[in-house]
Design a protein around this motif. Structure first.
Motif, short mmCIF file in Angstrom:
data_model
loop_
_atom_site.label_atom_id
_atom_site.label_comp_id
_atom_site.label_asym_id
_atom_site.label_seq_id
_atom_site.Cartn_x
_atom_site.Cartn_y
_atom_site.Cartn_z
N PHE A 263 0.83 -1.21 0.00
CA PHE A 263 0.00 0.00 0.00
C PHE A 263 0.86 1.26 0.00
O PHE A 263 0.60 2.20 -0.76
CB PHE A 263 -0.92 -0.02 1.22
CG PHE A 263 -1.84 1.17 1.30
CD1 PHE A 263 -2.94 1.28 0.46
CD2 PHE A 263 -1.59 2.20 2.21
CE1 PHE A 263 -3.77 2.39 0.52
CE2 PHE A 263 -2.42 3.31 2.28
CZ PHE A 263 -3.51 3.40 1.43
N VAL A 267 0.67 3.99 -3.07
CA VAL A 267 0.16 5.35 -2.80
C VAL A 267 1.25 6.37 -3.09
O VAL A 267 1.01 7.40 -3.74
CB VAL A 267 -0.32 5.48 -1.35
CG1 VAL A 267 -0.63 6.93 -1.01
CG2 VAL A 267 -1.56 4.62 -1.13
N THR A 427 3.12 1.60 7.14
CA THR A 427 2.79 2.17 5.82
C THR A 427 2.63 3.68 5.91
O THR A 427 3.23 4.44 5.13
CB THR A 427 1.49 1.55 5.28
OG1 THR A 427 1.71 0.16 5.06
CG2 THR A 427 1.09 2.20 3.97
#
Length: 476
Positions: A263, A267, A427
């Motif tokens: 992730f 992103v 993350t």
């Protein structure tokens, strides 16, 4: 200044015109030299951050990986450039645009790979692939989102990219990250090497002309390399064997490091694709204005953005980093007056040949970190300067000053003190400590939310601090 012997004024403004081959070849190589060091630098930085670069414990074991990443940087810069110059359906602007590995993604990549070695590569290249595909999608609506990215936002982001990188330049000039706790770190010898590179680069930039001026950074690094050899800083330990075993030609390996889709990486790469896309719009506009005296068409801007994304996605499959148009060549085209896309195609072929020959990457790998430090101090400083130049177009009223102040404070602050968010999930922590993404999000959101027209006191232009009531513009 353009060379009239290359063709008529009308021919020189035509992207489809091909100058005589004996002049087109050196012109094409000139484009490559203008971006060569900048193109391979990200691969060297990411290798070092991951732990298999300069002076790492990986030693000779890390050598093949670093050489391969350098190789892929050259190969896919050439391939992506062909996407731009020759085109493939809607992909490509069919303009003299040189592609190369983007600096913009380095602040995103470093936290993803820091100290993790090749184990971090699958997630990194998964992000490159998805980010590249997203970048290509941006091409379908790039014209509609430009309103959200005025000079205030883009200038801040570019400045932040440069500020995130200048620390790397200083560390390299002092001896490199692995040497920080060693006595030789920051020694006069290390700094003398970096200063030789800087001084030679500046001397050529300001006092030479033509190819010498365009190749200033490359020549500065070559001079620094030989200076380092005199003092015994160039080491071939573990490299001689790899050099002798290197095949004359080596093809890229698909999914060499595998792919993982994390992730944070996805992103980060997708958000930075917006920045890269806007930079490309500026580059395309600069090329058409400087080389042909006209505005870029919608098809050219869309095609250039498609080429950015497709080039990055393909590179990610084979172990290459995100590609973008290189701004150095905007100035080069304005200087030479040669708008021919076929000239740049020749340069792209030269890059591809270099990328297929492992010994070219192996030779680059022998450059001492201090030499590279001198080069990147100049290059990363120019990134900051480019961002400040973009900010000069901003109307510095109180609204814009507040947006800039908050975005810069949070972004730069988190970058300088990453432990401030140490309790966030991994993350989110990686995304926040890049500094770049929080600054970009804050600037974009505040620019869209805060009304343009506030009270008279709030929108008057100022030259002093927040409490001042001057009428002049903020000056640097």
């Amino acid at each position: 200044m353009s060379d009239n012997s290359l063709g008529t004024a009308e021919q020189l403004r035509d992207p489809n015109f091909t100058p005589p081959l004996h002049k087109a070849i050196p012109l094409g190589i000139q484009h490559v030299l203008a971006m060569f060091v900048s193109n391979v630098t990200p691969a060297i930085i990411i290798s070092g951050a991951a732990g298999f670069g300069f002076g790492s414990d990986a030693g000779a074991q890390g050598f093949p990986d670093m050489t391969y990443l350098i190789q892929m940087s050259m190969l896919f810069a050439g391939i992506a450039t062909l996407f731009q110059t020759i085109g493939m359906g809607p992909v490509g602007a069919r303009l003299p645009i040189v592609q190369g590995t983007s600096f913009a993604f380095i602040p995103i990549m470093i936290p993803l790979v820091a100290g993790k070695g090749v184990e971090a590569m699958p997630a990194l290249f998964g992000g490159v692939l998805v980010g590249g595909l997203f970048h290509a999608i941006i091409g379908t609506f790039i014209g509609k989102i430009r309103f959200a990215l005025p000079p205030l936002v883009t200038g801040l982001i570019v400045t932040m990219i440069g500020l995130a990188l200048v620390k790397v330049g200083i560390q390299y000039a002092a001896g490199g990250v692995p040497a920080i706790n060693k006595p030789e770190y920051g020694s006069l010898l290390n700094w003398s090497v970096a200063l030789v590179v800087v001084l030679v680069t500046l001397g050529l930039k300001f006092f030479a002309r033509g190819m010498m001026a365009v190749s200033a950074v490359v020549i500065g690094i070559i001079v620094g390399y030989f200076y380092s050899m005199i003092f015994g800083l160039v080491t071939f330990d573990g490299i001689a064997t790899s050099w002798s075993r290197a095949a004359p030609i080596a093809m890229p390996v698909p999914f060499k490091y595998g792919l993982e889709f994390g992730f944070a990486a996805i992103v980060g790469f997708c958000l930075m694709a917006f920045v890269s896309a806007v930079e490309t719009v500026g580059d395309v506009s600069g090329i058409t204005r400087g080389g042909a005296g006209r505005e870029a068409t919608d098809a050219e801007i869309t095609g250039a953005t498609y080429a950015d994304g497709v080039g990055s996605a393909v590179a990610g499959i084979f172990g290459g980093f995100p590609n973008t148009s290189f701004s150095q060549n905007v100035g080069l085209i304005a200087m030479t007056g040669v708008m021919s896309r076929h000239v740049v195609t020749i340069g792209a072929i030269f890059l591809i040949i270099c990328g297929l020959v492992p010994k070219v990457g192996a030779l680059i790998r022998t450059i001492p970190i201090e030499v590279l430090g001198g080069g990147v101090i100049v290059m990363f400083g120019m990134v900051v300067a480019a961002g400040i130049s973009m900010l000069s177009d901003v109307n510095w009223n109180r609204r814009n000053m507040v947006i800039f102040a908050i975005a810069l404070s949070v972004g730069l602050g988190l970058q300088l003190e990453p432990k401030a968010v140490q309790y966030l999930p991994d993350t989110l922590r990686i995304l926040m400590t890049s500094g770049l993404l929080p600054a970009a999000v804050i600037a974009i959101v505040l620019n869209l939310v805060l009304p343009e027209e506030l009270s008279n006191e709030s929108t008057e232009e100022v030259s002093g601090g927040m409490s001042g009531h001057g009428s002049g513009k903020l000056s640097g």
